[in-house]
Design a protein around this motif. Structure first.
Motif, PDB file in Angstrom:
ATOM      1  N   LEU A  40      16.555   5.177   2.649  1.00  0.00           N
ATOM      2  CA  LEU A  40      17.567   4.320   2.022  1.00  0.00           C
ATOM      3  C   LEU A  40      18.978   4.879   2.220  1.00  0.00           C
ATOM      4  O   LEU A  40      19.932   4.124   2.372  1.00  0.00           O
ATOM      5  CB  LEU A  40      17.273   4.156   0.526  1.00  0.00           C
ATOM      6  CG  LEU A  40      16.030   3.326   0.178  1.00  0.00           C
ATOM      7  CD1 LEU A  40      15.740   3.402  -1.315  1.00  0.00           C
ATOM      8  CD2 LEU A  40      16.185   1.874   0.611  1.00  0.00           C
ATOM      9  N   ALA A  41      19.109   6.191   2.233  1.00  0.00           N
ATOM     10  CA  ALA A  41      20.426   6.805   2.431  1.00  0.00           C
ATOM     11  C   ALA A  41      20.880   6.739   3.878  1.00  0.00           C
ATOM     12  O   ALA A  41      22.022   7.071   4.187  1.00  0.00           O
ATOM     13  CB  ALA A  41      20.380   8.264   1.973  1.00  0.00           C
ATOM     14  N   SER A  42      19.990   6.280   4.771  1.00  0.00           N
ATOM     15  CA  SER A  42      20.294   6.277   6.204  1.00  0.00           C
ATOM     16  C   SER A  42      20.233   4.893   6.831  1.00  0.00           C
ATOM     17  O   SER A  42      20.001   4.771   8.029  1.00  0.00           O
ATOM     18  CB  SER A  42      19.313   7.210   6.924  1.00  0.00           C
ATOM     19  OG  SER A  42      19.305   8.482   6.337  1.00  0.00           O
ATOM     20  N   GLY A  43      20.389   3.851   6.029  1.00  0.00           N
ATOM     21  CA  GLY A  43      20.462   2.499   6.579  1.00  0.00           C
ATOM     22  C   GLY A  43      19.338   1.563   6.193  1.00  0.00           C
ATOM     23  O   GLY A  43      19.455   0.358   6.387  1.00  0.00           O
ATOM     24  N   ALA A  44      18.223   2.079   5.647  1.00  0.00           N
ATOM     25  CA  ALA A  44      17.146   1.180   5.201  1.00  0.00           C
ATOM     26  C   ALA A  44      17.604   0.437   3.952  1.00  0.00           C
ATOM     27  O   ALA A  44      18.390   0.956   3.162  1.00  0.00           O
ATOM     28  CB  ALA A  44      15.872   1.968   4.904  1.00  0.00           C
ATOM     29  N   GLU A  45      17.097  -0.770   3.782  1.00  0.00           N
ATOM     30  CA  GLU A  45      17.401  -1.542   2.580  1.00  0.00           C
ATOM     31  C   GLU A  45      16.197  -1.644   1.660  1.00  0.00           C
ATOM     32  O   GLU A  45      16.348  -1.876   0.456  1.00  0.00           O
ATOM     33  CB  GLU A  45      17.859  -2.952   2.971  1.00  0.00           C
ATOM     34  CG  GLU A  45      19.159  -2.970   3.753  1.00  0.00           C
ATOM     35  CD  GLU A  45      19.557  -4.383   4.127  1.00  0.00           C
ATOM     36  OE1 GLU A  45      19.662  -5.236   3.227  1.00  0.00           O
ATOM     37  OE2 GLU A  45      19.742  -4.636   5.336  1.00  0.00           O
ATOM     38  N   GLU A  46      15.007  -1.454   2.232  1.00  0.00           N
ATOM     39  CA  GLU A  46      13.774  -1.670   1.474  1.00  0.00           C
ATOM     40  C   GLU A  46      12.667  -0.818   2.088  1.00  0.00           C
ATOM     41  O   GLU A  46      12.475  -0.836   3.299  1.00  0.00           O
ATOM     42  CB  GLU A  46      13.428  -3.155   1.558  1.00  0.00           C
ATOM     43  CG  GLU A  46      12.250  -3.609   0.795  1.00  0.00           C
ATOM     44  CD  GLU A  46      12.101  -5.137   0.818  1.00  0.00           C
ATOM     45  OE1 GLU A  46      10.997  -5.599   0.543  1.00  0.00           O
ATOM     46  OE2 GLU A  46      13.084  -5.863   1.111  1.00  0.00           O
ATOM     47  N   VAL A  47      11.971  -0.051   1.245  1.00  0.00           N
ATOM     48  CA  VAL A  47      10.883   0.801   1.725  1.00  0.00           C
ATOM     49  C   VAL A  47       9.624   0.488   0.931  1.00  0.00           C
ATOM     50  O   VAL A  47       9.634   0.530  -0.301  1.00  0.00           O
ATOM     51  CB  VAL A  47      11.225   2.303   1.584  1.00  0.00           C
ATOM     52  CG1 VAL A  47      10.056   3.157   2.093  1.00  0.00           C
ATOM     53  CG2 VAL A  47      12.503   2.645   2.338  1.00  0.00           C
ATOM     54  N   TRP A  48       8.549   0.162   1.640  1.00  0.00           N
ATOM     55  CA  TRP A  48       7.255  -0.080   1.013  1.00  0.00           C
ATOM     56  C   TRP A  48       6.428   1.197   1.101  1.00  0.00           C
ATOM     57  O   TRP A  48       6.328   1.799   2.177  1.00  0.00           O
ATOM     58  CB  TRP A  48       6.510  -1.202   1.723  1.00  0.00           C
ATOM     59  CG  TRP A  48       7.066  -2.578   1.503  1.00  0.00           C
ATOM     60  CD1 TRP A  48       8.368  -2.913   1.254  1.00  0.00           C
ATOM     61  CD2 TRP A  48       6.343  -3.808   1.544  1.00  0.00           C
ATOM     62  NE1 TRP A  48       8.495  -4.278   1.133  1.00  0.00           N
ATOM     63  CE2 TRP A  48       7.262  -4.853   1.307  1.00  0.00           C
ATOM     64  CE3 TRP A  48       5.017  -4.119   1.765  1.00  0.00           C
ATOM     65  CZ2 TRP A  48       6.889  -6.182   1.277  1.00  0.00           C
ATOM     66  CZ3 TRP A  48       4.623  -5.449   1.744  1.00  0.00           C
ATOM     67  CH2 TRP A  48       5.566  -6.471   1.487  1.00  0.00           C
ATOM     68  N   ILE A  49       5.835   1.597  -0.001  1.00  0.00           N
ATOM     69  CA  ILE A  49       4.905   2.719  -0.028  1.00  0.00           C
ATOM     70  C   ILE A  49       3.540   2.156  -0.401  1.00  0.00           C
ATOM     71  O   ILE A  49       3.387   1.585  -1.479  1.00  0.00           O
ATOM     72  CB  ILE A  49       5.340   3.801  -1.030  1.00  0.00           C
ATOM     73  CG1 ILE A  49       6.690   4.401  -0.620  1.00  0.00           C
ATOM     74  CG2 ILE A  49       4.268   4.887  -1.134  1.00  0.00           C
ATOM     75  CD1 ILE A  49       7.246   5.406  -1.627  1.00  0.00           C
ATOM     76  N   LEU A  50       2.578   2.291   0.504  1.00  0.00           N
ATOM     77  CA  LEU A  50       1.235   1.774   0.264  1.00  0.00           C
ATOM     78  C   LEU A  50       0.271   2.937   0.046  1.00  0.00           C
ATOM     79  O   LEU A  50       0.270   3.897   0.814  1.00  0.00           O
ATOM     80  CB  LEU A  50       0.757   0.941   1.452  1.00  0.00           C
ATOM     81  CG  LEU A  50       1.649  -0.213   1.911  1.00  0.00           C
ATOM     82  CD1 LEU A  50       0.990  -0.952   3.082  1.00  0.00           C
ATOM     83  CD2 LEU A  50       1.949  -1.166   0.786  1.00  0.00           C
TER      84      LEU A  50
ATOM     85  N   MET B 278      15.361   2.051  10.000  1.00  0.00           N
ATOM     86  CA  MET B 278      15.171   0.619  10.152  1.00  0.00           C
ATOM     87  C   MET B 278      15.384  -0.048   8.787  1.00  0.00           C
ATOM     88  O   MET B 278      15.147   0.570   7.754  1.00  0.00           O
ATOM     89  CB  MET B 278      13.755   0.313  10.648  1.00  0.00           C
ATOM     90  CG  MET B 278      13.520   0.718  12.080  1.00  0.00           C
ATOM     91  SD  MET B 278      13.355   2.480  12.271  1.00  0.00           S
ATOM     92  CE  MET B 278      12.674   2.604  13.889  1.00  0.00           C
ATOM     93  N   PRO B 279      15.828  -1.304   8.743  1.00  0.00           N
ATOM     94  CA  PRO B 279      16.121  -1.951   7.462  1.00  0.00           C
ATOM     95  C   PRO B 279      14.905  -2.093   6.538  1.00  0.00           C
ATOM     96  O   PRO B 279      15.029  -1.992   5.327  1.00  0.00           O
ATOM     97  CB  PRO B 279      16.642  -3.335   7.858  1.00  0.00           C
ATOM     98  CG  PRO B 279      17.029  -3.222   9.281  1.00  0.00           C
ATOM     99  CD  PRO B 279      16.200  -2.141   9.883  1.00  0.00           C
ATOM    100  N   LEU B 280      13.720  -2.327   7.129  1.00  0.00           N
ATOM    101  CA  LEU B 280      12.499  -2.497   6.345  1.00  0.00           C
ATOM    102  C   LEU B 280      11.467  -1.514   6.870  1.00  0.00           C
ATOM    103  O   LEU B 280      11.162  -1.506   8.062  1.00  0.00           O
ATOM    104  CB  LEU B 280      11.984  -3.933   6.475  1.00  0.00           C
ATOM    105  CG  LEU B 280      10.689  -4.286   5.742  1.00  0.00           C
ATOM    106  CD1 LEU B 280      10.808  -4.071   4.233  1.00  0.00           C
ATOM    107  CD2 LEU B 280      10.299  -5.740   6.028  1.00  0.00           C
ATOM    108  N   ILE B 281      10.958  -0.671   5.975  1.00  0.00           N
ATOM    109  CA  ILE B 281      10.040   0.397   6.376  1.00  0.00           C
ATOM    110  C   ILE B 281       8.805   0.365   5.503  1.00  0.00           C
ATOM    111  O   ILE B 281       8.894   0.118   4.291  1.00  0.00           O
ATOM    112  CB  ILE B 281      10.744   1.770   6.273  1.00  0.00           C
ATOM    113  CG1 ILE B 281      11.757   1.911   7.414  1.00  0.00           C
ATOM    114  CG2 ILE B 281       9.743   2.924   6.276  1.00  0.00           C
ATOM    115  CD1 ILE B 281      12.584   3.160   7.392  1.00  0.00           C
ATOM    116  N   GLY B 282       7.664   0.631   6.107  1.00  0.00           N
ATOM    117  CA  GLY B 282       6.409   0.773   5.378  1.00  0.00           C
ATOM    118  C   GLY B 282       5.818   2.152   5.630  1.00  0.00           C
ATOM    119  O   GLY B 282       5.631   2.539   6.779  1.00  0.00           O
ATOM    120  N   GLU B 283       5.584   2.909   4.568  1.00  0.00           N
ATOM    121  CA  GLU B 283       4.922   4.215   4.665  1.00  0.00           C
ATOM    122  C   GLU B 283       3.564   4.108   3.989  1.00  0.00           C
ATOM    123  O   GLU B 283       3.481   3.671   2.838  1.00  0.00           O
ATOM    124  CB  GLU B 283       5.758   5.317   3.999  1.00  0.00           C
ATOM    125  CG  GLU B 283       6.932   5.795   4.822  1.00  0.00           C
ATOM    126  CD  GLU B 283       6.529   6.631   6.038  1.00  0.00           C
ATOM    127  OE1 GLU B 283       5.376   7.109   6.100  1.00  0.00           O
ATOM    128  OE2 GLU B 283       7.376   6.789   6.931  1.00  0.00           O
TER     129      GLU B 283
END
Length: 198
Positions: free
Chosen positions: A146-156, A122-127
């Motif tokens: 990110l290598a598979s289509g995400a543009e931004e990943v949030w790590i909380l 998904m383009p925006l992901i939260g882990e």
């Protein structure tokens, strides 16, 4: 009107019987090929094995619920469309993952519909980190997305109340009362970290 219960032991013919059907009576060709997935709920397919997502604390669940609710609400009020999800399956180049929270744009929904396994990250992901997650593993997963289509990943990291935004070109860090804001997807969304972990 008075209803009388049927006692099958005294009048078995009073119970309507469905006609007997055999397996060959069902046409399975009408089912879409991806209507079911081989990865059970609550699991991911990692390196050819099914791995259960475990050890989620109340803090983890709270952060996950807050992030989902905020992204969902903002996608509607900002009229950007799209949808926020919790733990839906997506296909990365290497694995089948269930991001804790994700957001799919309206354009991608039109392109892919709603398959049982989304065909890319998904383009925006939260882990959200669980106590048994290592930082190295979380960042590896972020770069896989990110290598598979995400543009931004949030790590909380709810235990330490710290967050990171991982982009292809840089990593941003947030702590304390800082405001965390989307960089590329779901433009304009921002929230105080203290509110996200409240």
């Amino acid at each position: 009107m008075v209803k009388t219960p049927i006692n099958p032991s005294t009048n078995p013919s009073a119970i309507p019987q469905a006609p007997a059907r055999k397996a060959e009576d069902y046409d399975t060709n009408i089912l879409p090929p991806d209507c079911f997935d081989e990865v059970p709920e609550g699991m991911e397919a990692v390196d050819g094995e099914l791995v259960e997502k475990t050890y989620m604390t109340l803090q983890h669940g709270n952060a996950q619920g807050n992030l989902y609710a905020e992204w969902r609400s903002y996608s509607r009020t900002s009229n950007q469309g799209g949808k926020a999800y919790v733990e839906v399956l997506c296909q990365t180049k290497e694995q089948k993952r269930r991001p804790d929270v994700s957001y799919v744009t309206e354009e991608l929904h039109q392109a892919h519909g709603q398959p049982s396994t989304f065909p890319q990250s998904m383009p925006l992901i939260g882990e959200i980190a669980s106590p048994d997650d290592s930082a190295e593993m979380l960042f590896e997963k972020a770069y896989e997305y990110l290598a598979s289509g995400a543009e931004e990943v949030w790590i909380l990291l709810p235990e330490s109340k710290v967050a990171f935004i991982v982009l292809a070109e840089r990593v941003l860090a947030f702590s304390g009362d800082q405001e965390i804001a989307t960089q590329k997807v779901l433009k304009g969304f921002a929230i105080a970290l203290s509110e996200l972990f409240a």
